[in-house]
Motif scaffolding. Structure first.
Motif, PDB file in Angstrom:
ATOM      1  N   THR A  97       0.810  -1.213   0.000  1.00  0.00           N
ATOM      2  CA  THR A  97       0.000   0.000   0.000  1.00  0.00           C
ATOM      3  C   THR A  97       0.843   1.262   0.000  1.00  0.00           C
ATOM      4  OG1 THR A  97      -0.214  -0.184   2.377  1.00  0.00           O
ATOM      5  CG2 THR A  97      -2.022  -1.062   1.057  1.00  0.00           C
ATOM      6  N   HIS A 117       2.322   1.864  -2.392  1.00  0.00           N
ATOM      7  CA  HIS A 117       2.101   2.216  -3.800  1.00  0.00           C
ATOM      8  C   HIS A 117       0.768   2.942  -3.995  1.00  0.00           C
ATOM      9  CE1 HIS A 117       5.415  -0.276  -5.578  1.00  0.00           C
ATOM     10  NE2 HIS A 117       5.257  -0.927  -4.450  1.00  0.00           N
ATOM     11  N   THR A 118      -0.074   3.053  -2.959  1.00  0.00           N
ATOM     12  CA  THR A 118      -1.359   3.727  -3.129  1.00  0.00           C
ATOM     13  C   THR A 118      -1.374   5.046  -2.352  1.00  0.00           C
ATOM     14  OG1 THR A 118      -2.578   2.859  -1.231  1.00  0.00           O
ATOM     15  CG2 THR A 118      -2.481   1.457  -3.172  1.00  0.00           C
ATOM     16  N   ARG A 119      -1.935   6.035  -2.959  1.00  0.00           N
ATOM     17  CA  ARG A 119      -1.805   7.387  -2.434  1.00  0.00           C
ATOM     18  C   ARG A 119      -2.497   7.566  -1.089  1.00  0.00           C
ATOM     19  NH1 ARG A 119      -2.960  13.111  -5.273  1.00  0.00           N
ATOM     20  NH2 ARG A 119      -2.334  14.366  -3.486  1.00  0.00           N
ATOM     21  N   SER A 156      -3.235   5.456   1.321  1.00  0.00           N
ATOM     22  CA  SER A 156      -2.506   4.832   2.438  1.00  0.00           C
ATOM     23  C   SER A 156      -1.230   5.604   2.727  1.00  0.00           C
ATOM     24  CB  SER A 156      -2.191   3.377   2.103  1.00  0.00           C
ATOM     25  OG  SER A 156      -3.371   2.641   1.955  1.00  0.00           O
TER      26      SER A 156
END
Lengths: 294, 806
Positions: free
Chosen positions: B696, B698-700, B702
């Motif tokens: 995560t 890699h996810t904005r 989070s």
């Protein structure tokens, strides 16, 4: 900003009656701090639903992130480590955001017609297209909630998902909360639920458990269940007796009739001027100046 | 989980220990909240850190990382000395009365049979005394000095509250308060549930920590009960499915086991596993092993698997040792393994001692990474400053990255911690060139098969004969694979009681594993999952949430293995006469002719209580094991051993045997373990609720919630070291260093252990050199390359570090 328009209780800086053909039930969001695990799912859901994104920040030596409310983060978790009793550590985690006061200081302070509205269901909403960016609502708020955007000079805060609520849904944070620490419903049901929670907490040794629903702002449409209702300030500075600031009270209270009188005088003066001097004409020169400025 | 998520609401006392359910399993944690709100449950957290679970607990007890067996052994001692056990249950449903063979001994930290040079036990004395009737001998009076209960009392008599406090650093009063709450559940109408996760598994004595808790639950009579059980919370949405389907190197699907090197004889292989009952009248369900195995071989190899060729037994690899992840990377490090397929795994981040993993990966000829993300492993050859300080010019490994879909981009089932197989549907099309994992594997397989067909090769048979009947060979669908693991009839199946009655016709889907045969007339890809896709359709997609009993079993919601049972060992929820211990939590009961109730009986449905069959049907003795026989590597009773890197340099129970004597340590690693003189602080790694592993970042969203790597220390240690909250600190172990922001907290306290102060350093592990969160160090730079003696799960939870302001 919201879908609602038929059930407005009051609007900022407006003297004409508000649309009130539709009557809705008074709603309430209950945040049970004793059930909150600080997972921040509400922060994520809020940004997802409203399609806002804060910047990727930094760690400042605490779990809080983003560190404060912003024009993109309309709710944040605030973490407090306390030993109120010797040797008994508590990690009190409070979801902060707009309390949707029954007597909203922001609405009272706002000079822009219709920029702040209160629906008959109790939600206090900002209609940013009417906002003039003066920041008076920030001064007027006893909970320090609204945030001014540098990008567009408009003020933003939690809408209690007035768009979702208008369509019969619960706010996004309520929908996502995994432990049921945030619940939503009619004011009556929520107060009853909160009272049950207080009984449970008292049975677990929290003698001063109680409901936070401050009367200084006429009660709120977001209420907390607190383990230590006698000391709200330990929850990262939740105000003990919030009330609308004296300047706002003065401006909208005692001063308002005076202001209205002043306004009437201006109107009367203008009428007198028209009658005695005829209509004001803008000279061609001035009009050209305006055009150039555009 | 022996029980399931919803069942937690039935508990009276909830113990979260060796886990942090609120933080790592926030959605399932709602059932803890529910138990507190509507069952007036008491919630206890025992953890080195005051976690977000502890934030909502009624009682929190700190303990030193790695000392859980001492704590739980102390609870067992408390229950025995205060007579707080469920007597009838213990006598009837555990092996308390079984007599242990002469020769069994425990002395000064070692059990009988230890071979120091091999770091292994000869376990022959860890056995029951067998009578002339070939059954184990028991003493119903429980007085025999060698009966399990007496040995148990003797073993744990050393675990006094004072000893617990001395080893764990838990205040005596706090420990006793925990004991008192737990002890209340020895009443037949009260239950304790235990929720644990990697906080127990990731120790060199991890399996034994879990065993100690399970023994405690047996003594309390909480196994098989609604609101009881041993509940492992699985970290990934389908990691339970991974273990069930046998994706561990020594397992076949459904916990069937791979043959070992010396097992070249088919019948010998089956007999060793098809265990005969050790007591009269017991079911010993593994006697059916042959049916499961043959059906698996028929599923894999179809007509090629025949009675004559022992159902292709010779085609199965025979293991010389277990090829767990540590072993595999050890071999890679030695240059003996030079090609690696890495699917849905990020070993550079996930395996201990990153420096060693780096060296190992650089010795490969090729590395194939199948993953939705550009993982650190797939970029191990990139230089990223101190975060990944390698020289790309010197790395010759060819890296091939095959982008795969994530769960939301495909149909399929996920098996949750509660053993529920729940079907889900594709929510979005995969981006770019990403393909489902099944398609990628199919592509590789079809190419290999083509090459074998064309070129022959030394051993083409298993590849050429593998069943591959998918409608589109390059795209096996989730539906086809699910039907395959459920299994089908290969011939008309008749009722064993009435051979004239055809139960299933050839080609029909099986109703469940009870229909499996060992004569080649059934095929089944995973016996445990049989029943998931029957002639009635996809049972995993069922969504009827009606719950007539109110216990939350919802047996028409999805499908639970085995046989849709929701609470394992539920026969033990009734007394020997078949009456529920507690009417309010009645799972099943004997109605005079059969077992029935709110759950599917985990039992022979028509075996009357008078038959004397016992509830633990998978075990040859039919009862729960307080004494584990030879099933564990380091002893039949759990014993406290220190982490391999211990902050106290000794084991207060037996200074000569400090750490797990049966744990495997590779050459070079033992010498590299840090000592408390240079690395004085007990470190532990863990996860935060805002992130999932290394994905995560890699996810904005989070990344916004927890943007930057940090470590946590106590206010006392911070003061000692002149560190303030928000400072940059350097943390190092004997294997490397990381730098991070520091969180100074009251939630970590210095503990008084064996005459000295032990400080903890907490190390969340979500950051790395890929992704959009702030770049950070992989936490496994610090962790030691040693694992649990049974599972080889690395000791990520207890090691030593030092810390300074950076």
């Amino acid at each position: 900003m919201a879908l609602q328009s038929l059930d407005i209780k009051r609007r900022s800086a407006t003297t004409t009656p508000s649309p009130s053909q539709r009557q809705t039930q008074e709603v309430l969001k209950l945040i049970d701090v004793s059930k909150c695990i600080g997972c921040k799912a509400c922060q994520v859901a809020c940004m997802e639903w409203n399609d806002t994104r804060d910047a990727i920040g930094a760690n400042h030596g605490v779990y809080d992130n983003p560190m404060d409310l912003t024009e993109n983060s309309w709710t944040v978790m605030r973490y407090a480590e306390l030993e109120l009793e010797q040797g008994k550590l508590e990690w009190l985690i409070r979801k902060d955001g707009c309390m949707h006061c029954a007597e909203p200081g922001c609405l009272k302070a706002c000079p822009a017609p219709g920029a702040v509205v209160q629906y008959s269901n109790g939600i206090v909403d900002f209609h940013e297209e009417n906002c003039i960016g003066c920041g008076y609502c920030i001064t007027g708020c006893p909970f320090n909630i609204p945030r001014l955007s540098k990008k567009d000079s408009k003020v933003y805060k939690c809408t209690l998902c007035s768009d979702r609520v208008a369509a019969g849904l619960e706010p996004a944070c309520v929908k996502t909360c995994p432990t049921g620490a945030i619940v939503f419903g009619s004011k009556e049901d929520m107060i009853r639920h909160a009272e049950e929670r207080v009984v449970d907490l008292k049975s677990r040794g929290f003698a001063n458990a109680g409901i936070y629903n401050p009367q200084g702002v006429g009660g709120t449409h977001v209420i907390y269940v607190l383990q230590h209702a006698d000391r709200p300030e330990v929850y990262c500075g939740l105000p003990r007796n919030p009330s609308i600031g004296p300047m706002v009270e003065l401006w909208k209270g005692a001063a308002k009739p005076l202001a209205s009188l002043g306004l009437a005088m201006v109107v009367a003066g203008a009428a007198f001027h028209y009658v005695t001097k005829g209509p004001n004409e803008v000279s061609a020169e001035i009009e050209k100046e305006f055009e150039d400025e555009k | 989980m022996t029980n399931h998520w919803v069942d937690i609401k039935n508990a009276n006392v909830i113990l979260v220990m060796g886990g942090n359910a609120a933080e790592a399993h926030p959605c399932g944690f709602k059932w803890v909240t529910e138990a507190k709100a509507h069952n007036h449950a008491t919630f206890i957290v025992v953890d080195p850190r005051f976690t977000r679970s502890a934030a909502v607990a009624d009682l929190y007890a700190p303990l030193r990382t790695g000392s859980d067996i001492a704590f739980l052994g102390g609870v067992i001692n408390y229950l025995l000395t205060h007579d707080k056990i469920q007597h009838e249950y213990v006598k009837a449903y555990t092996n308390a009365s079984f007599i242990v063979a002469e020769g069994y001994k425990f002395d000064d930290g070692l059990f009988s049979g230890y071979d120091e040079a091999a770091r292994k036990y000869d376990k022959s004395t860890w056995a029951y005394e067998i009578g002339p009737d070939a059954f184990a001998r028991v003493d119903e009076t429980l007085q025999h000095p060698r009966c399990v209960l007496q040995l148990l009392k003797q073993h744990y008599s050393r675990y006094t509250p004072e000893m617990v406090s001395n080893i764990c650093g838990t205040a005596r009063d706090t420990f006793l308060k925990v004991c008192e709450h737990i002890a209340t559940t020895s009443a037949p109408n009260r239950t304790l549930t235990i929720m644990y996760a990697l906080g127990w598994t990731q120790h060199t004595v991890g399996s034994q920590m879990i065993r100690t808790a399970a023994m405690m639950q047996l003594l309390l009579g909480n196994m098989g009960m609604a609101g009881g059980g041993m509940n492992a919370l699985r970290g990934h949405s389908n990691i339970q499915g991974l273990t069930d389907l046998g994706l561990l190197s020594d397992l076949l699907p459904g916990y069937l086991t791979m043959p070992r090197e010396q097992e070249s004889d088919y019948q010998g292989y089956i007999d060793k596993r098809a265990l005969k009952p050790l007591r009269p009248g017991q079911m010993s369900y593994w006697q059916n092993y042959g049916k499961f195995h043959v059906s698996l071989m028929k599923s894999w190899f179809g007509d090629a698997a025949t009675k004559e060729n022992n159902w292709c037994f010779d085609w199965l690899p025979k293991l010389d040792k277990v090829y767990d992840v540590l072993q595999v990377f050890e071999l890679m490090h030695q240059g003996k393994l030079n090609g690696y397929f890495c699917q849905g795994f990020n070993p550079l981040a996930s395996f201990p001692n990153k420096a060693k993993i780096d060296v190992a990966l650089a010795k490969l000829k090729y590395l194939v990474v199948i993953d939705p993300l550009a993982t650190e492993t797939s970029c191990f050859w990139e230089h990223h400053g101190d975060f990944n300080n390698v020289d790309p010019a010197r790395i010759r490994t060819e890296v091939i990255r095959l982008p795969s879909t994530c769960f939301a981009e495909e149909n399929g089932s996920l098996t949750n911690s509660g053993r529920w197989l729940q079907w889900h549907y594709k929510g979005a099309e995969p981006p770019g060139e990403a393909k489902p994992d099944a398609d990628i594997i199919a592509g590789i397989f079809l190419k290999l098969r083509e090459l074998y067909k064309k070129e022959g090769g030394a051993f083409p048979d298993p590849i050429l004969n593998l069943t591959w009947n998918y409608m589109i060979p390059h795209t096996p669908s989730a539906e086809e694979l699910a039907r395959e693991f459920n299994g089908k009839a290969l011939a008309d199946l008749t009722d064993p009681k009435d051979p004239t009655k055809v139960v299933l016709t050839k080609g029909q889907q099986l109703d469940g594993f009870a229909q499996l045969r060992d004569d080649g007339s059934t095929a089944c890809g995973c016996w445990l999952y049989s029943g998931a896709w029957t002639e009635k359709g996809n049972m995993m997609a069922r969504r009827d949430n009606s719950d007539p009993s109110g216990l939350g079993n919802t047996i028409n919601w999805a499908f639970a293995w085995p046989a849709n049972r929701r609470v394992l060992y539920n026969r033990a929820s009734c007394d020997p006469a078949g009456k529920p211990w507690d009417q309010k939590r009645k799972l099943i009961g004997w109605d005079g002719s059969k077992w029935s109730g709110a759950d599917i009986p985990d039992f022979k449905p028509d075996s009357a209580p008078s038959d004397g069959m016992n509830p633990f049907i998978m075990l040859p003795e039919g009862v729960g094991r307080l004494f584990a026989l030879d099933k564990m590597a380091e002893g039949p009773f759990p014993e406290h051993y220190e982490p391999f890197e211990t902050p106290i340099d000794t084991n207060p129970l037996h200074p000569k045997v400090i750490s797990n004597p049966a744990a495997r340590v590779f050459k070079g690693d033992m010498e590299g373990f840090g000592k408390s003189k240079e690395y004085p602080y007990a470190a532990t790694t863990y996860r935060l609720t805002e992130h999932f592993h290394f994905w995560t970042k890699h996810t904005r969203l989070s990344a916004i919630m927890q943007p930057e790597q940090f470590v946590e220390i106590s206010e006392e240690l911070a003061k000692e070291k002149g560190i303030k909250a928000g400072d940059q600190v350097k943390v190092w172990s004997s294997r490397g260093f990381i730098k991070a922001v520091v969180v100074v907290t009251k939630r970590i306290k210095p503990l008084q252990v064996n005459g000295r102060i032990v400080h903890h350093v907490g190390i969340p592990l979500h950051w790395g050199f890929k992704g959009i969160a702030k770049r950070g160090y992989l936490a496994n730079i610090l962790t030691p390359f040693v694992g649990d003696a049974n599972t080889q799960t690395p000791e990520f939870k207890s090691f030593l570090v030092n810390i300074e302001k950076a």
